[in-house]
Design a protein around this motif. Structure first.
Motif, PDB file in Angstrom:
ATOM      1  N   UNK A  57       0.837  -1.195   0.000  1.00 19.72           N
ATOM      2  CA  UNK A  57       0.000   0.000   0.000  1.00 19.72           C
ATOM      3  C   UNK A  57       0.862   1.230   0.000  1.00 19.72           C
ATOM      4  N   UNK A  58       0.612   2.136  -0.926  1.00 20.47           N
ATOM      5  CA  UNK A  58       1.450   3.323  -1.030  1.00 20.47           C
ATOM      6  C   UNK A  58       0.631   4.597  -1.120  1.00 20.47           C
ATOM      7  N   UNK A  59      -0.540   4.607  -0.456  1.00 20.41           N
ATOM      8  CA  UNK A  59      -1.311   5.843  -0.453  1.00 20.41           C
ATOM      9  C   UNK A  59      -2.318   5.867   0.675  1.00 20.41           C
ATOM     10  N   UNK A  81       4.348   7.813   1.036  1.00 17.26           N
ATOM     11  CA  UNK A  81       5.155   8.893   0.475  1.00 17.26           C
ATOM     12  C   UNK A  81       5.372   8.629  -1.010  1.00 17.26           C
ATOM     13  N   UNK A  82       5.636   9.696  -1.750  1.00 17.11           N
ATOM     14  CA  UNK A  82       5.828   9.588  -3.190  1.00 17.11           C
ATOM     15  C   UNK A  82       7.041  10.412  -3.599  1.00 17.11           C
ATOM     16  N   UNK A 113       4.901  13.352   1.520  1.00 15.85           N
ATOM     17  CA  UNK A 113       3.844  12.562   2.150  1.00 15.85           C
ATOM     18  C   UNK A 113       2.558  12.659   1.332  1.00 15.85           C
ATOM     19  N   UNK A 114       1.914  11.525   1.100  1.00 22.21           N
ATOM     20  CA  UNK A 114       0.647  11.490   0.377  1.00 22.21           C
ATOM     21  C   UNK A 114      -0.489  11.762   1.366  1.00 22.21           C
ATOM     22  N   UNK A 157       1.162  13.928  -8.684  1.00 20.53           N
ATOM     23  CA  UNK A 157       1.490  15.347  -8.858  1.00 20.53           C
ATOM     24  C   UNK A 157       1.058  16.146  -7.633  1.00 20.53           C
ATOM     25  N   UNK A 158      -0.157  15.893  -7.153  1.00 16.51           N
ATOM     26  CA  UNK A 158      -0.656  16.605  -5.978  1.00 16.51           C
ATOM     27  C   UNK A 158      -0.368  15.867  -4.681  1.00 16.51           C
ATOM     28  N   UNK A 159       0.124  14.633  -4.783  1.00 14.49           N
ATOM     29  CA  UNK A 159       0.373  13.791  -3.613  1.00 14.49           C
ATOM     30  C   UNK A 159      -0.905  13.634  -2.791  1.00 14.49           C
ATOM     31  N   UNK A 160      -1.995  13.293  -3.472  1.00 12.80           N
ATOM     32  CA  UNK A 160      -3.276  13.070  -2.813  1.00 12.80           C
ATOM     33  C   UNK A 160      -3.873  11.743  -3.255  1.00 12.80           C
ATOM     34  N   UNK A 161      -4.631  11.135  -2.356  1.00 14.60           N
ATOM     35  CA  UNK A 161      -5.338   9.893  -2.646  1.00 14.60           C
ATOM     36  C   UNK A 161      -6.817  10.109  -2.352  1.00 14.60           C
TER      37      UNK A 161
END
Length: 440
Positions: free
Chosen positions: A40-42, A167-168, A178-179, A215-219
């Protein structure tokens, strides 16, 4: 007995019926939770919509003494406990999204051993350090993007909590962001993004699908998930679309696969066993093992345990009475599937995601022996027959990243590794061994 275990004892006796014991149900679901958290990455916080997504914090392990023990990862182990060697330069995990950009976590041992993230932008010929003393599980979910999940202990009045912080990186692992989670929903995955399952709070939790925007680091919650109970996402190359596996919602709860070629806006779903008189009785804990590399040709392996086996492990031979290993093939991006493998020749009775991949020309390759020396079978005729495969140049003690022993980053880009070397292949069958040498 803790509350989680009590739920599994109840689940083992609920419809749809399972032939696995409560112990086996618990162990399989616990392994699934660990794989999902590792991959899991988000979105490590709660997402509030019409349905509330559970928070990412997990109950403290110290308060669940009855749970299976979870070893603490060290530089000598992958996140799920597989040995990766303790010497300087030993490889812990790998990641790749294409043929040129490769990444690996390697031991850096001096006065003490830490783990560095190294990368190559020229197909593995040269390597440089990207991040030092890195702790998270690193993946390459899309070209030009890396992701990792960092575990941290937090102090809480009820006791310490283990937080999974996503994180991305968009610069090859040199810097990380950080996402964050966002409220609401999105109609599809943004360009360059990917899907993940929200972090589970219990081993039995189904997958709640989130779309990640690097790009926005959002999920954000995906507005139009497939109409199945999703078990997990399938690790296919970004260009292959979005693939998920799970079970029919309602009905007899048969295994199912859903595929989207438009970023999750619409889905093609196929439920296995409908209209097949000889299909095994519905099994709640039989997972479809799905693979594709081009997004068009794919295979699914479905195993029914022996009714007399209550361990969930199964015998070592598919010829054993009561054991059925069914293989299906699609040639139209998952819209339709045809049953193949009429001879039942795969010599192993239990398969999990990561035990197979699709090589060049649509060859289906399946891991049939997990312990070293590992062995593989392959079908070059669309799944009609499977025979022992000679993996020329490939090591026989491969380690894995989030369950995947062979990473198919795309057509012409296959990777595997052991503690000492990275293996590269352009067709998934002939391999070149590469020792990672980091440039100071």
């Amino acid at each position: 007995m803790n509350q989680i275990r009590e739920r599994f004892d109840e689940a083992a006796g609920e419809a749809p019926p399972s032939r696995l014991s409560a112990d086996a149900v618990y162990e399989r679901a616990f392994q699934r939770r660990r794989r999902r958290v590792a991959g899991w990455t988000a979105a490590a916080a709660a997402v509030a919509t019409t349905a509330v997504v559970a928070a990412a914090t997990l109950a403290p392990r110290a308060k669940q003494a009855a749970d299976p023990p979870t070893p603490t990862p060290t530089p000598a182990q992958t996140a799920d406990g597989w040995p990766a060697g303790t010497h300087d330069g030993a490889i812990v995990s790998i990641a790749a999204a294409d043929a040129e950009h490769l990444y690996a976590k390697v031991n850096a041992c001096g006065a003490r051993c830490t783990v560095n993230l190294v990368g190559s932008d020229d197909g593995g010929r040269t390597w440089t350090v990207r991040s030092e003393d890195i702790a998270g599980d690193v993946s390459a979910p899309a070209p030009g993007v890396l992701a990792q999940t960092v575990e941290q202990q937090n102090t809480d009045p009820a006791g310490p909590q283990l937080l999974h912080i996503p994180m991305v990186s968009r610069d090859g692992g040199r810097s990380w962001r950080v996402v964050e989670t966002a409220a609401g929903t999105v109609p599809k995955v943004p360009a360059g993004g990917w899907i993940v399952c929200a972090p589970p709070t219990r081993p039995a939790d189904l997958c709640t699908m989130l779309a990640v925007d690097p790009v926005t680091a959002r999920a954000t919650l995906l507005a139009n998930p497939p109409d199945i109970d999703v078990h997990d996402t399938v690790a296919v190359p970004a260009a292959a679309g979005l693939w998920v596996s799970g079970w029919e919602r309602g009905g007899e709860h048969r295994p199912a696969v859903s595929v989207s070629r438009d970023g999750g806006g619409t889905w093609a779903t196929y439920v296995f066993g409908r209209g097949e008189a000889d299909f095994p009785a519905p099994e709640m804990y039989v997972y479809p093992v799905v693979d594709s590399v081009d997004g068009v040709t794919g295979y699914t392996v479905i195993t029914q345990p022996d009714p007399a086996d209550t361990t969930g492990v199964g015998p070592t031979s598919a010829a054993t009475a009561g054991v059925r290993t069914l293989v299906y093939r699609t040639g139209d991006a998952g819209r339709t599937w045809q049953r193949v493998h009429p001879g039942q020749t795969l010599p192993r009775a239990s398969y999990q995601q990561g035990d197979a991949y699709v090589a060049a020309g649509g060859t289906h390759v399946v891991l049939t022996r997990m312990d070293p020396p590992q062995q593989w079978y392959a079908s070059t005729d669309g799944g009609q027959t499977y025979r022992p495969a000679k993996q020329s140049g490939l090591g026989t003690a491969l380690l894995h990243t989030a369950g995947e022993r062979v990473l198919a980053a795309g057509p012409g880009a296959y990777y595997a590794f052991d503690a000492d070397a990275l293996y590269r292949s352009s067709d998934g069958l002939l391999w070149t061994r590469t020792v990672i040498k980091v440039t100071p």
